[in-house]
Structures are given as structure tokens and as C-alpha cells.
Motif scaffolding. Structure first.
Motif, mmCIF file in Angstrom:
data_model
loop_
_atom_site.group_PDB
_atom_site.id
_atom_site.type_symbol
_atom_site.label_atom_id
_atom_site.label_comp_id
_atom_site.label_asym_id
_atom_site.label_seq_id
_atom_site.Cartn_x
_atom_site.Cartn_y
_atom_site.Cartn_z
ATOM 1 N N GLU A 1 44.574 44.576 13.296
ATOM 2 C CA GLU A 1 43.871 45.564 12.469
ATOM 3 C C GLU A 1 44.611 46.766 11.895
ATOM 4 O OE1 GLU A 1 40.411 47.136 14.589
ATOM 5 O OE2 GLU A 1 40.134 45.094 15.862
ATOM 6 N N GLY A 2 45.874 46.580 12.361
ATOM 7 C CA GLY A 2 46.730 47.640 11.386
ATOM 8 C C GLY A 2 47.419 46.883 10.124
ATOM 9 N N VAL A 3 47.304 45.748 9.926
ATOM 10 C CA VAL A 3 47.807 45.308 8.727
ATOM 11 C C VAL A 3 46.669 45.009 7.658
ATOM 12 C CG1 VAL A 3 49.016 43.020 7.851
ATOM 13 C CG2 VAL A 3 49.431 44.050 10.328
ATOM 14 N N LEU A 4 46.945 45.425 6.426
ATOM 15 C CA LEU A 4 46.121 45.424 5.497
ATOM 16 C C LEU A 4 46.810 44.258 4.412
ATOM 17 C CD1 LEU A 4 43.957 46.060 3.498
ATOM 18 C CD2 LEU A 4 45.445 47.769 2.415
ATOM 19 N N ASN A 5 45.943 43.213 4.091
ATOM 20 C CA ASN A 5 46.500 42.136 3.376
ATOM 21 C C ASN A 5 45.844 42.377 1.861
ATOM 22 O OD1 ASN A 5 47.597 39.989 4.996
ATOM 23 N ND2 ASN A 5 45.917 40.766 6.122
ATOM 24 N N ILE A 6 46.529 42.304 0.787
ATOM 25 C CA ILE A 6 46.146 42.424 -0.629
ATOM 26 C C ILE A 6 46.629 41.319 -1.439
ATOM 27 C CG2 ILE A 6 46.201 44.067 -2.772
ATOM 28 C CD1 ILE A 6 47.151 46.147 -1.029
ATOM 29 N N SER A 7 45.323 40.745 -2.064
ATOM 30 C CA SER A 7 45.903 39.646 -3.234
ATOM 31 C C SER A 7 45.385 40.043 -4.479
ATOM 32 C CB SER A 7 44.768 38.215 -2.574
ATOM 33 O OG SER A 7 45.299 37.940 -1.228
ATOM 34 N N LEU A 8 46.422 39.793 -5.208
ATOM 35 C CA LEU A 8 46.013 39.905 -6.677
ATOM 36 C C LEU A 8 46.068 38.682 -7.332
ATOM 37 C CD1 LEU A 8 48.645 42.928 -7.792
ATOM 38 C CD2 LEU A 8 46.415 42.952 -6.878
ATOM 39 N N ILE A 9 45.064 38.404 -7.858
ATOM 40 C CA ILE A 9 44.720 37.041 -8.451
ATOM 41 C C ILE A 9 44.560 37.275 -10.133
ATOM 42 C CG2 ILE A 9 43.121 34.946 -8.802
ATOM 43 C CD1 ILE A 9 42.924 36.928 -5.636
ATOM 44 N N LEU A 10 45.302 36.471 -10.680
ATOM 45 C CA LEU A 10 45.949 36.657 -12.140
ATOM 46 C C LEU A 10 45.674 35.552 -12.828
ATOM 47 C CD1 LEU A 10 49.158 38.634 -11.577
ATOM 48 C CD2 LEU A 10 46.842 39.803 -12.251
ATOM 49 N N PRO A 11 45.028 35.424 -14.048
ATOM 50 C CA PRO A 11 44.930 34.204 -14.967
ATOM 51 C C PRO A 11 46.351 33.949 -15.760
ATOM 52 C CG PRO A 11 43.748 36.277 -16.036
ATOM 53 C CD PRO A 11 44.675 36.749 -14.844
ATOM 54 N N GLU A 12 46.721 32.660 -15.618
ATOM 55 C CA GLU A 12 47.752 32.377 -16.544
ATOM 56 C C GLU A 12 47.091 31.693 -17.737
ATOM 57 O OE1 GLU A 12 51.384 30.566 -14.636
ATOM 58 O OE2 GLU A 12 50.115 29.124 -13.959
ATOM 59 N N GLN A 13 46.129 30.981 -17.700
ATOM 60 C CA GLN A 13 45.499 30.218 -18.874
ATOM 61 C C GLN A 13 46.514 29.813 -19.993
ATOM 62 O OE1 GLN A 13 43.236 33.713 -20.148
ATOM 63 N NE2 GLN A 13 41.551 33.080 -18.681
ATOM 64 N N ASP A 14 46.707 30.370 -21.143
ATOM 65 C CA ASP A 14 47.772 29.732 -22.215
ATOM 66 C C ASP A 14 49.126 30.633 -21.804
ATOM 67 O OD1 ASP A 14 46.485 31.128 -25.313
ATOM 68 O OD2 ASP A 14 46.922 31.729 -23.366
ATOM 69 N N ARG A 15 49.046 31.410 -21.112
ATOM 70 C CA ARG A 15 50.367 32.323 -21.093
ATOM 71 C C ARG A 15 50.908 32.157 -19.647
ATOM 72 N NH1 ARG A 15 49.260 38.078 -22.782
ATOM 73 N NH2 ARG A 15 47.284 37.730 -21.177
ATOM 74 N N GLY A 16 52.132 31.444 -19.407
ATOM 75 C CA GLY A 16 52.772 31.464 -18.015
ATOM 76 C C GLY A 16 53.217 32.895 -17.624
ATOM 77 N N ILE A 17 52.890 32.768 -16.094
ATOM 78 C CA ILE A 17 53.583 34.031 -15.425
ATOM 79 C C ILE A 17 54.463 33.257 -14.181
ATOM 80 C CG2 ILE A 17 52.961 35.561 -13.531
ATOM 81 C CD1 ILE A 17 50.095 35.449 -14.631
#
Length: 281
Positions: free
Chosen positions: A99-115
Motif C-alpha cells: 500500500e506504500g508503493v505507487l505504480n505509474i504507467s505511461l502508455i504512449l503511441p508509436e504509430q508511424d514514429r518510433g520510440i
């Protein structure tokens, strides 16, 4: 490739907050959610999405952890300490959730540009630096030897790790995931993983080199910043940072089109876990 500096800035940020509801479901739910969002964001069905999640006492194992020579003994140790355990579908090794650990996910689009891989990591590092810049502490990204789930993007203050980052790529979507040890004792969490590996290896030579945990190199943000932080307070910092980096920020939940995707991905995650862990239950 897109430079990481531009990735935090989005026209829209959608926020799905499961920092409270996650306490009542299996952590497998979260990995099914991130796969769902990778698919919907990657296909253009949804905008860039930030998701927050908290789960009760769980050890999230990496696939290499399931190859420990004495895994059954190690899992019994976790059960004796009142921890559940699952195997995740992204990279890395064992980490602690509570309960003291916060998880964050950032979901980003690649589409026609690579990350590229580093750009994803740098985006999350940039987010965390923005969130905690008021404290005047340098947040470094480098491997902290002796930590659990060590990697080149361990986040630390004064040499003590408080967060680790992983990535999951699926269907033109990239999920950059971080666990933030917000409160509690980083050392006590590390002691659990240290004993897990001692029980699982028992001095046997292995092809894979499991980390030798040094609990003193891990701490929570509350310990490192000298303040009493809560998950709710860190959520507020996240909201303000996303707001500063988007023309439009809004809270949301899964849309109707995403629900069948979630059911499918969640089923896959559950099946995979049952297949891997069934011999040890």
C-alpha cells in the motif's frame, strides 16, 4: 525517433486512476490493463494515457525468477510472510508491491514514429524529476548495485534507490511502468527479496546471475526526502505535472470499445501465470 523531451508533452493526457480500486483486485488485473491500453493507444482508439495502480502485499516476479533452482522453497517463504506472488509480462526481476508503493504507467503511441527504449525510460525519469523538483534533491538514473530488480534506469537519491522502471511494447503502443516506494521502509522490502533469493538459490551455481541484495541501498521517498509522503499526495503531484504538460487532461475509465480487449488480455495474463506457477502451488 522522437526525442524524449517531447514525449511528456501531449495534446491530451487521459488519466485512469486505480490507486484505490487496485487494492481489491489481483495485480494480474494491472498487467492486463496495460496490455489493453497499449493496444487502444497504439491503434489511435485512445490518446496517451497515464494509469496509476496500487496493490496489496504482492511480490511481482520476472520470468528469470521462475527458473530459480529452489523456487518452491522461495515461494513458500513468501507465503509464510503473507505475500502473494505473480509473474509479470514485462522485463525485470522480483519487486515488492504494497500500500506504500505507487505504480505509474505511461502508455504512449508509436504509430508511424518510433520510440526507442531509452526515450521511454527518459520520459518517465523526466516525469518523476518534475513531480519532486520542489525538494531540491538530485534524482539520478543509474544502476544501484545491491538493489532488487537492478537496471540502468534505477532512480535514486544520494545513492539509495526508490524506484525502478520497466517497459512493455505491444501493437504500436509503449507502456513505461514505474514503481515508486512512497512510504514505509525500503530496507524492509529489500530484506524480503534478499531472503527470497537466498531461499531460491541456496548456494547453487546458476546460469543466470541473480542479484545479491544489499538492503541498505534501498529507501522510500518519505525516508529520502525527510517528509511524510502518502500515495494521495504523490497522486496530486502527478496530476499537476500532467496538467502542465498537456493542453487537456481528463480522468477516465475503460471505454466500451476497450472492455473486450481487456477481457482478452487479462485472460491471457491469468492463463500464463497458471501455466508457469501451477507446478509450485
Amino acid at each position: 525517433m522522437i526525442s524524449y523531451a517531447s514525449l511528456l508533452k501531449q495534446e491530451k493526457w487521459r488519466l485512469i486512476d486505480q490507486s484505490t480500486t487496485g487494492l481489491h483486485v489481483s495485480p494480474l488485473h494491472s498487467f492486463g490493463m496495460d496490455d489493453t491500453l497499449c493496444s487502444s493507444v497504439g491503434s489511435g482508439l485512445a490518446p496517451a494515457t497515464a494509469r496509476t495502480w496500487v496493490h496489496e502485499r504482492t511480490i511481482v516476479l520476472g520470468i528469470q525468477d521462475t527458473r530459480l533452482p529452489y523456487l518452491e522453497e522461495a515461494l513458500h517463504y513468501l507465503e509464510d510472510k503473507d505475500y502473494r506472488y505473480i509473474v509479470r509480462n514485462s522485463g525485470g526481476l522480483a519487486v515488492v508491491l504494497d500500500e506504500g508503493v505507487l505504480n505509474i504507467s505511461l502508455i504512449l503511441p508509436e504509430q508511424d514514429r518510433g520510440i526507442d527504449i531509452n526515450s521511454g525510460y527518459d520520459t518517465m525519469w523526466d516525469l518523476i524529476k518534475h513531480m519532486f523538483n520542489e525538494y531540491g534533491k538530485e534524482i539520478e538514473a543509474k544502476e544501484i548495485v545491491g538493489s532488487y530488480c537492478p537496471g540502468s534506469y534505477d532512480l535514486s537519491i544520494d545513492g539509495q534507490k526508490f524506484a525502478g522502471i520497466s517497459q512493455r511494447r505491444l501493437r504500436n503502443g509503449v507502456a513505461v511502468q514505474i514503481y515508486l516506494c512512497v512510504s514505509g521502509s525500503g530496507r524492509e522490502r529489500a530484506e524480503i527479496i534478499k531472503e527470497f533469493y537466498q531461499q531460491g538459490v541456496q548456494g547453487k551455481t546458476t546460469k543466470f546471475e541473480y542479484p545479491v541484495i544489499v538492503p541498505e541501498v534501498m529507501a522510500s521517498l518519505s525516508e529520502l526526502l525527510g517528509v511524510s509522503l502518502t500515495v494521495d499526495q504523490v497522486m496530486t503531484k502527478l496530476l499537476l505535472t500532467l496538467k502542465d504538460n498537456a493542453e487537456f487532461l481528463y480522468a477516465d475509465h475503460l471505454q466500451e470499445e476497450e472492455i473486450p480487449l481487456f477481457e482478452s488480455y487479462y485472460h491471457r495474463v491469468v492463463e500464463r501465470n497458471e501455466k508457469i506457477l501451477q507446478p509450485f502451488r
